[in-house]
Design a protein around this motif. Structure first.
Motif, PDB file in Angstrom:
ATOM      1  N   ALA A   2     -71.298  62.598 -85.987  1.00  0.00           N
ATOM      2  CA  ALA A   2     -71.838  61.257 -85.975  1.00  0.00           C
ATOM      3  C   ALA A   2     -71.120  60.027 -85.252  1.00  0.00           C
ATOM      4  CB  ALA A   2     -72.608  60.916 -87.237  1.00  0.00           C
ATOM      5  N   VAL A   3     -71.266  59.702 -84.187  1.00  0.00           N
ATOM      6  CA  VAL A   3     -70.633  58.664 -83.312  1.00  0.00           C
ATOM      7  C   VAL A   3     -71.393  57.667 -83.595  1.00  0.00           C
ATOM      8  CG1 VAL A   3     -69.572  57.813 -81.312  1.00  0.00           C
ATOM      9  CG2 VAL A   3     -69.290  60.321 -81.906  1.00  0.00           C
ATOM     10  N   ASP A   4     -70.858  56.514 -84.204  1.00  0.00           N
ATOM     11  CA  ASP A   4     -71.442  55.308 -84.095  1.00  0.00           C
ATOM     12  C   ASP A   4     -71.439  54.353 -83.165  1.00  0.00           C
ATOM     13  OD1 ASP A   4     -73.445  53.230 -85.466  1.00  0.00           O
ATOM     14  OD2 ASP A   4     -71.801  52.171 -86.379  1.00  0.00           O
ATOM     15  N   TRP A   5     -70.192  54.153 -82.710  1.00  0.00           N
ATOM     16  CA  TRP A   5     -69.620  53.317 -81.591  1.00  0.00           C
ATOM     17  C   TRP A   5     -68.441  53.987 -80.927  1.00  0.00           C
ATOM     18  CZ3 TRP A   5     -65.467  49.601 -81.297  1.00  0.00           C
ATOM     19  CH2 TRP A   5     -64.883  49.691 -82.579  1.00  0.00           C
ATOM     20  N   ILE A   6     -68.225  53.391 -79.602  1.00  0.00           N
ATOM     21  CA  ILE A   6     -66.808  53.899 -79.303  1.00  0.00           C
ATOM     22  C   ILE A   6     -65.974  52.692 -78.812  1.00  0.00           C
ATOM     23  CG2 ILE A   6     -65.816  55.256 -77.107  1.00  0.00           C
ATOM     24  CD1 ILE A   6     -68.566  56.592 -76.947  1.00  0.00           C
ATOM     25  N   ALA A   7     -64.713  52.908 -79.219  1.00  0.00           N
ATOM     26  CA  ALA A   7     -63.538  51.975 -78.689  1.00  0.00           C
ATOM     27  C   ALA A   7     -62.719  52.369 -77.404  1.00  0.00           C
ATOM     28  CB  ALA A   7     -62.562  51.569 -79.936  1.00  0.00           C
ATOM     29  N   VAL A   8     -62.807  51.491 -76.735  1.00  0.00           N
ATOM     30  CA  VAL A   8     -61.395  51.706 -75.406  1.00  0.00           C
ATOM     31  C   VAL A   8     -60.774  50.743 -75.040  1.00  0.00           C
ATOM     32  CG1 VAL A   8     -61.868  52.115 -73.122  1.00  0.00           C
ATOM     33  CG2 VAL A   8     -63.720  53.210 -74.519  1.00  0.00           C
ATOM     34  N   PRO A  63     -78.893  53.237 -77.447  1.00  0.00           N
ATOM     35  CA  PRO A  63     -77.487  53.473 -76.621  1.00  0.00           C
ATOM     36  C   PRO A  63     -76.531  53.486 -77.518  1.00  0.00           C
ATOM     37  CG  PRO A  63     -78.474  51.463 -76.005  1.00  0.00           C
ATOM     38  CD  PRO A  63     -79.398  52.197 -76.799  1.00  0.00           C
ATOM     39  N   THR A  64     -75.382  54.052 -77.032  1.00  0.00           N
ATOM     40  CA  THR A  64     -73.980  53.847 -77.731  1.00  0.00           C
ATOM     41  C   THR A  64     -73.388  52.428 -77.723  1.00  0.00           C
ATOM     42  OG1 THR A  64     -74.196  56.124 -78.167  1.00  0.00           O
ATOM     43  CG2 THR A  64     -71.968  55.124 -78.691  1.00  0.00           C
ATOM     44  N   ASP A  65     -73.103  51.868 -78.358  1.00  0.00           N
ATOM     45  CA  ASP A  65     -71.912  50.713 -78.216  1.00  0.00           C
ATOM     46  C   ASP A  65     -70.608  51.148 -77.930  1.00  0.00           C
ATOM     47  OD1 ASP A  65     -74.018  48.857 -78.859  1.00  0.00           O
ATOM     48  OD2 ASP A  65     -73.162  48.371 -80.624  1.00  0.00           O
ATOM     49  N   VAL A  66     -70.224  50.567 -76.660  1.00  0.00           N
ATOM     50  CA  VAL A  66     -68.742  50.824 -76.166  1.00  0.00           C
ATOM     51  C   VAL A  66     -68.022  49.461 -76.321  1.00  0.00           C
ATOM     52  CG1 VAL A  66     -67.413  51.863 -74.360  1.00  0.00           C
ATOM     53  CG2 VAL A  66     -69.505  52.906 -74.887  1.00  0.00           C
ATOM     54  N   ILE A  67     -67.117  49.104 -76.763  1.00  0.00           N
ATOM     55  CA  ILE A  67     -66.284  48.029 -76.719  1.00  0.00           C
ATOM     56  C   ILE A  67     -65.010  48.291 -76.202  1.00  0.00           C
ATOM     57  CG2 ILE A  67     -65.364  46.076 -77.949  1.00  0.00           C
ATOM     58  CD1 ILE A  67     -68.475  46.662 -78.345  1.00  0.00           C
ATOM     59  N   ILE A  68     -64.722  47.492 -75.024  1.00  0.00           N
ATOM     60  CA  ILE A  68     -63.583  47.917 -74.131  1.00  0.00           C
ATOM     61  C   ILE A  68     -62.752  46.559 -74.089  1.00  0.00           C
ATOM     62  CG2 ILE A  68     -62.764  48.445 -71.923  1.00  0.00           C
ATOM     63  CD1 ILE A  68     -65.550  49.500 -71.305  1.00  0.00           C
ATOM     64  N   CYS A  69     -61.392  46.711 -74.185  1.00  0.00           N
ATOM     65  CA  CYS A  69     -60.391  45.731 -73.994  1.00  0.00           C
ATOM     66  C   CYS A  69     -59.529  46.273 -72.941  1.00  0.00           C
ATOM     67  CB  CYS A  69     -59.640  45.535 -75.068  1.00  0.00           C
ATOM     68  SG  CYS A  69     -58.329  46.839 -75.657  1.00  0.00           S
ATOM     69  N   GLY A  70     -58.543  45.172 -72.137  1.00  0.00           N
ATOM     70  CA  GLY A  70     -57.886  45.624 -71.256  1.00  0.00           C
ATOM     71  C   GLY A  70     -58.080  45.145 -69.876  1.00  0.00           C
ATOM     72  N   MET A  71     -57.688  45.992 -69.023  1.00  0.00           N
ATOM     73  CA  MET A  71     -57.773  45.619 -67.436  1.00  0.00           C
ATOM     74  C   MET A  71     -58.780  45.895 -66.821  1.00  0.00           C
ATOM     75  SD  MET A  71     -55.048  43.947 -67.201  1.00  0.00           S
ATOM     76  CE  MET A  71     -55.047  43.828 -65.503  1.00  0.00           C
TER      77      MET A  71
END
Length: 309
Positions: A2-8, A63-71
Protein backbone atom coordinates in the motif's frame (compact mmCIF):
# COMPACT_ATOMS: atom_id res chain seq x y z
CA UNK A 1 2.10 -3.02 -1.02
CA UNK A 2 0.00 0.00 0.00
CA UNK A 3 1.74 3.14 -1.27
CA UNK A 4 0.33 6.32 0.26
CA UNK A 5 2.61 8.80 -1.52
CA UNK A 6 5.95 8.97 -3.35
CA UNK A 7 9.05 11.00 -2.48
CA UNK A 8 11.43 11.96 -5.30
CA UNK A 9 14.87 13.56 -5.33
CA UNK A 10 15.52 14.57 -8.95
CA UNK A 11 19.07 15.74 -9.43
CA UNK A 12 20.97 16.85 -12.51
CA UNK A 13 22.35 13.39 -13.23
CA UNK A 14 19.88 10.91 -11.71
CA UNK A 15 16.50 10.37 -10.09
CA UNK A 16 15.87 8.64 -6.76
CA UNK A 17 12.37 7.75 -5.57
CA UNK A 18 10.88 6.18 -2.46
CA UNK A 19 7.44 4.62 -1.98
CA UNK A 20 5.99 5.88 1.30
CA UNK A 21 3.15 4.57 3.43
CA UNK A 22 2.35 7.75 5.34
CA UNK A 23 5.45 7.86 7.54
CA UNK A 24 8.97 9.08 6.90
CA UNK A 25 10.16 5.49 6.41
CA UNK A 26 10.15 4.22 2.80
CA UNK A 27 8.76 0.79 2.00
CA UNK A 28 10.52 0.58 -1.38
CA UNK A 29 13.00 2.60 -3.41
CA UNK A 30 14.28 2.93 -6.95
CA UNK A 31 16.66 5.02 -9.03
CA UNK A 32 17.22 5.88 -12.67
CA UNK A 33 19.94 7.59 -14.70
CA UNK A 34 17.46 10.13 -16.08
CA UNK A 35 18.90 13.32 -14.69
CA UNK A 36 17.00 16.59 -14.98
CA UNK A 37 19.80 18.14 -17.04
CA UNK A 38 19.33 15.50 -19.76
CA UNK A 39 15.56 15.90 -20.27
CA UNK A 40 13.35 18.22 -22.28
CA UNK A 41 10.28 19.48 -20.38
CA UNK A 42 7.94 17.03 -22.13
CA UNK A 43 10.19 14.08 -21.22
CA UNK A 44 9.90 14.44 -17.45
CA UNK A 45 6.50 12.79 -17.04
CA UNK A 46 7.43 9.70 -19.10
CA UNK A 47 10.71 9.40 -17.19
CA UNK A 48 8.89 9.65 -13.86
CA UNK A 49 6.33 7.05 -14.91
CA UNK A 50 9.13 4.74 -15.99
CA UNK A 51 10.57 4.89 -12.48
CA UNK A 52 7.47 4.87 -10.24
CA UNK A 53 4.74 3.42 -12.46
CA UNK A 54 4.39 0.16 -10.49
CA UNK A 55 3.67 2.12 -7.30
CA UNK A 56 0.75 4.16 -8.66
CA UNK A 57 -2.90 3.44 -7.88
CA UNK A 58 -5.10 2.14 -10.65
CA UNK A 59 -7.05 4.57 -12.85
CA UNK A 60 -10.32 5.63 -11.26
CA UNK A 61 -8.82 5.80 -7.76
CA UNK A 62 -7.56 9.03 -6.14
CA UNK A 63 -4.23 10.08 -7.69
CA UNK A 64 -0.99 9.37 -5.86
CA UNK A 65 0.79 12.36 -4.33
CA UNK A 66 4.32 12.75 -5.70
CA UNK A 67 6.53 15.30 -3.91
CA UNK A 68 9.72 16.21 -5.79
CA UNK A 69 12.79 18.18 -4.77
CA UNK A 70 15.82 19.12 -6.82
CA UNK A 71 16.54 20.19 -10.36
CA UNK A 72 13.20 19.13 -11.86
CA UNK A 73 11.99 22.53 -10.65
CA UNK A 74 14.80 24.54 -12.24
CA UNK A 75 14.22 27.04 -15.02
CA UNK A 76 13.95 25.16 -18.31
CA UNK A 77 13.29 21.82 -16.61
CA UNK A 78 9.83 20.30 -16.00
CA UNK A 79 8.04 23.20 -14.31
CA UNK A 80 9.93 26.07 -12.69
CA UNK A 81 9.34 26.21 -8.94
CA UNK A 82 10.27 29.82 -8.05
CA UNK A 83 12.84 30.36 -5.32
CA UNK A 84 11.84 31.31 -1.82
CA UNK A 85 13.89 34.24 -0.49
CA UNK A 86 15.77 33.89 2.78
CA UNK A 87 15.18 34.34 5.63
CA UNK A 88 12.37 31.80 5.34
CA UNK A 89 11.50 28.22 6.30
CA UNK A 90 13.11 25.65 3.98
CA UNK A 91 9.89 23.66 3.51
CA UNK A 92 7.00 25.56 1.83
CA UNK A 93 3.36 24.81 2.59
CA UNK A 94 2.36 25.22 -1.06
CA UNK A 95 4.90 23.76 -3.53
CA UNK A 96 4.44 24.21 -7.28
CA UNK A 97 1.72 22.10 -8.88
CA UNK A 98 2.74 20.25 -12.05
CA UNK A 99 0.14 19.60 -14.79
CA UNK A 100 0.27 15.96 -15.90
CA UNK A 101 -1.45 13.93 -18.60
CA UNK A 102 -1.63 10.75 -16.50
CA UNK A 103 -4.59 11.07 -14.08
CA UNK A 104 -2.89 8.76 -11.58
CA UNK A 105 -0.37 11.49 -10.73
CA UNK A 106 -0.67 14.48 -8.38
CA UNK A 107 2.78 16.05 -8.67
CA UNK A 108 4.26 18.92 -6.66
CA UNK A 109 7.79 20.30 -6.94
CA UNK A 110 9.48 22.05 -4.01
CA UNK A 111 11.13 25.42 -4.68
CA UNK A 112 14.76 26.18 -3.98
CA UNK A 113 16.01 29.12 -1.95
CA UNK A 114 17.63 32.37 -3.07
CA UNK A 115 19.59 35.12 -1.39
CA UNK A 116 19.94 38.65 -2.72
CA UNK A 117 22.99 39.97 -0.83
CA UNK A 118 25.32 38.41 -1.68
CA UNK A 119 23.53 36.68 -4.56
CA UNK A 120 23.24 32.94 -4.06
CA UNK A 121 20.85 30.07 -4.79
CA UNK A 122 20.27 26.47 -3.82
CA UNK A 123 17.92 23.83 -5.16
CA UNK A 124 17.61 20.47 -3.43
CA UNK A 125 19.76 21.19 -0.38
CA UNK A 126 16.91 23.10 1.24
CA UNK A 127 14.97 19.83 1.50
CA UNK A 128 17.80 18.21 3.46
CA UNK A 129 17.81 21.23 5.77
CA UNK A 130 14.05 20.85 6.22
CA UNK A 131 14.73 17.23 7.14
CA UNK A 132 17.29 18.32 9.73
CA UNK A 133 14.77 20.73 11.26
CA UNK A 134 12.10 18.00 11.24
CA UNK A 135 14.48 15.74 13.17
CA UNK A 136 15.79 18.53 15.44
CA UNK A 137 13.12 21.26 15.69
CA UNK A 138 15.26 23.36 18.06
CA UNK A 139 18.40 23.20 15.93
CA UNK A 140 20.29 26.50 15.94
CA UNK A 141 23.56 26.38 14.09
CA UNK A 142 25.03 25.66 10.68
CA UNK A 143 24.39 22.90 8.18
CA UNK A 144 27.33 22.21 5.87
CA UNK A 145 26.32 20.28 2.76
CA UNK A 146 29.51 19.12 0.99
CA UNK A 147 29.26 18.44 -2.72
CA UNK A 148 30.02 19.86 -6.13
CA UNK A 149 28.87 23.24 -4.82
CA UNK A 150 29.16 23.03 -1.05
CA UNK A 151 26.63 25.02 0.99
CA UNK A 152 27.16 26.58 4.41
CA UNK A 153 23.72 27.38 5.82
CA UNK A 154 22.86 29.32 8.97
CA UNK A 155 19.67 27.89 10.50
CA UNK A 156 17.79 29.46 13.41
CA UNK A 157 14.21 29.34 14.72
CA UNK A 158 13.17 26.92 11.97
CA UNK A 159 14.36 29.22 9.17
CA UNK A 160 17.29 29.51 6.79
CA UNK A 161 18.81 32.85 7.78
CA UNK A 162 21.62 33.02 5.21
CA UNK A 163 23.90 30.76 3.21
CA UNK A 164 27.08 30.70 1.14
CA UNK A 165 28.05 28.41 -1.74
CA UNK A 166 31.59 27.26 -2.56
CA UNK A 167 32.51 25.62 -5.89
CA UNK A 168 35.15 23.49 -4.20
CA UNK A 169 33.96 20.15 -5.59
CA UNK A 170 33.77 21.47 -9.14
CA UNK A 171 37.17 23.13 -8.80
CA UNK A 172 38.64 19.82 -7.67
CA UNK A 173 37.15 18.00 -10.67
CA UNK A 174 38.37 20.64 -13.12
CA UNK A 175 41.87 20.83 -11.68
CA UNK A 176 42.27 17.06 -11.40
CA UNK A 177 40.81 16.31 -14.83
CA UNK A 178 41.47 19.26 -17.11
CA UNK A 179 44.33 21.38 -15.76
CA UNK A 180 48.09 20.88 -15.83
CA UNK A 181 47.58 18.77 -12.70
CA UNK A 182 45.80 16.05 -14.68
CA UNK A 183 49.20 14.43 -15.29
CA UNK A 184 50.05 14.61 -11.59
CA UNK A 185 46.84 13.57 -9.81
CA UNK A 186 45.63 9.96 -9.65
CA UNK A 187 42.04 9.28 -10.86
CA UNK A 188 41.21 7.65 -7.51
CA UNK A 189 42.77 6.54 -4.24
CA UNK A 190 43.16 8.28 -0.90
CA UNK A 191 45.97 9.13 1.50
CA UNK A 192 44.53 10.49 4.75
CA UNK A 193 47.81 11.93 6.02
CA UNK A 194 48.36 13.82 2.75
CA UNK A 195 44.80 15.14 2.84
CA UNK A 196 45.15 16.42 6.39
CA UNK A 197 48.52 18.02 5.60
CA UNK A 198 46.92 19.82 2.66
CA UNK A 199 43.91 20.87 4.73
CA UNK A 200 46.14 22.23 7.47
CA UNK A 201 48.12 24.19 4.89
CA UNK A 202 44.93 25.58 3.30
CA UNK A 203 43.50 26.54 6.69
CA UNK A 204 46.67 28.29 7.82
CA UNK A 205 47.42 30.17 4.58
CA UNK A 206 44.42 30.24 2.23
CA UNK A 207 46.11 33.08 0.32
CA UNK A 208 48.88 30.66 -0.65
CA UNK A 209 46.60 27.90 -1.98
CA UNK A 210 47.06 28.85 -5.69
CA UNK A 211 50.83 28.59 -5.30
CA UNK A 212 50.56 25.33 -3.35
CA UNK A 213 48.47 23.89 -6.20
CA UNK A 214 51.21 24.42 -8.75
CA UNK A 215 53.61 22.99 -6.21
CA UNK A 216 51.88 19.65 -6.72
CA UNK A 217 52.92 19.65 -10.38
CA UNK A 218 56.43 20.75 -9.49
CA UNK A 219 56.64 18.07 -6.83
CA UNK A 220 55.86 15.41 -9.40
CA UNK A 221 58.53 16.73 -11.76
CA UNK A 222 61.39 17.25 -9.34
CA UNK A 223 60.48 15.10 -6.34
CA UNK A 224 58.59 12.06 -7.68
CA UNK A 225 55.38 12.98 -5.83
CA UNK A 226 53.04 9.97 -5.62
CA UNK A 227 49.82 10.59 -7.66
CA UNK A 228 47.53 9.38 -4.85
CA UNK A 229 49.30 11.69 -2.41
CA UNK A 230 48.91 14.52 -4.91
CA UNK A 231 45.18 13.82 -5.30
CA UNK A 232 44.63 13.76 -1.55
CA UNK A 233 46.70 16.89 -0.95
CA UNK A 234 44.81 18.71 -3.72
CA UNK A 235 41.54 17.89 -1.98
CA UNK A 236 42.94 19.00 1.37
CA UNK A 237 44.23 22.32 0.04
CA UNK A 238 40.89 23.20 -1.54
CA UNK A 239 38.74 22.11 1.42
CA UNK A 240 41.10 23.77 3.90
CA UNK A 241 40.93 27.03 1.97
CA UNK A 242 37.14 26.80 1.83
CA UNK A 243 36.85 26.21 5.58
CA UNK A 244 39.12 29.17 6.26
CA UNK A 245 36.87 31.36 4.10
CA UNK A 246 33.71 30.00 5.75
CA UNK A 247 34.94 30.71 9.28
CA UNK A 248 32.21 33.34 9.96
CA UNK A 249 29.66 30.54 9.50
CA UNK A 250 31.15 27.79 11.66
CA UNK A 251 33.06 29.63 14.37
CA UNK A 252 31.41 28.98 17.73
CA UNK A 253 28.39 27.19 16.23
CA UNK A 254 26.93 23.70 16.19
CA UNK A 255 27.81 22.30 12.74
CA UNK A 256 26.06 19.35 11.10
CA UNK A 257 27.54 17.80 7.94
CA UNK A 258 24.97 16.46 5.46
CA UNK A 259 26.56 14.78 2.46
CA UNK A 260 28.11 11.63 1.03
CA UNK A 261 29.82 9.74 3.89
CA UNK A 262 33.38 9.92 2.54
CA UNK A 263 33.12 13.63 1.74
CA UNK A 264 31.50 14.42 5.09
CA UNK A 265 34.31 12.60 6.87
CA UNK A 266 36.87 14.63 4.92
CA UNK A 267 35.19 17.89 5.91
CA UNK A 268 34.91 16.68 9.48
CA UNK A 269 38.62 15.90 9.58
CA UNK A 270 39.52 19.33 8.20
CA UNK A 271 37.19 21.06 10.66
CA UNK A 272 38.78 19.12 13.51
CA UNK A 273 42.11 20.72 12.55
CA UNK A 274 40.38 24.07 13.17
CA UNK A 275 39.23 22.88 16.60
CA UNK A 276 35.61 22.18 15.68
CA UNK A 277 33.92 18.82 16.35
CA UNK A 278 31.26 18.65 13.63
CA UNK A 279 28.67 15.86 13.60
CA UNK A 280 27.28 14.00 10.60
CA UNK A 281 23.71 13.36 9.46
CA UNK A 282 22.72 10.86 6.79
CA UNK A 283 21.99 12.74 3.56
CA UNK A 284 19.38 10.30 2.26
CA UNK A 285 17.55 10.23 5.58
CA UNK A 286 17.50 14.05 5.67
CA UNK A 287 16.15 14.20 2.09
CA UNK A 288 13.33 11.79 2.88
CA UNK A 289 12.51 13.59 6.14
CA UNK A 290 12.43 16.93 4.30
CA UNK A 291 10.12 15.59 1.59
CA UNK A 292 7.89 14.10 4.29
CA UNK A 293 7.76 17.46 6.09
CA UNK A 294 6.73 19.20 2.85
CA UNK A 295 4.02 16.66 2.21
CA UNK A 296 2.71 16.98 5.78
CA UNK A 297 2.63 20.79 5.46
CA UNK A 298 0.71 20.49 2.19
CA UNK A 299 -1.84 18.12 3.71
CA UNK A 300 -2.29 20.41 6.71
CA UNK A 301 -2.97 23.38 4.44
CA UNK A 302 -5.46 21.38 2.41
CA UNK A 303 -7.28 20.18 5.53
CA UNK A 304 -7.45 23.64 7.08
CA UNK A 305 -8.86 25.57 4.15
CA UNK A 306 -10.46 22.87 2.05
CA UNK A 307 -8.24 23.62 -0.96
CA UNK A 308 -7.71 20.98 -3.63
CA UNK A 309 -4.43 19.11 -3.04
Amino acid sequence: MAVDWIAVDWGSSNLRAWAMNGTSRPISETSAATGASTLAPDAFEPALLGAIGPWLREAGQPPTDVIICGMAGARGAWVEAPYGTVPCPPSPANPARVPTTDPRLAVRILPGLSQTAPPDVMRGEETQIAGLIAEEPRFDGVACLPGTHTKWVHVSAGEVVSFASYMTGEMFALLAGQSVLRRTVAPDGWDEAAFLAGAEDGLARPDRVPARLFGLRAGALVGDLDPVVARSRLSGLLIGGEIAAAKPYWLGRDVVLIGAPALSRAYGGALALAGLDAREADATAMTIAGLAAARAALRTRVASNGAHP
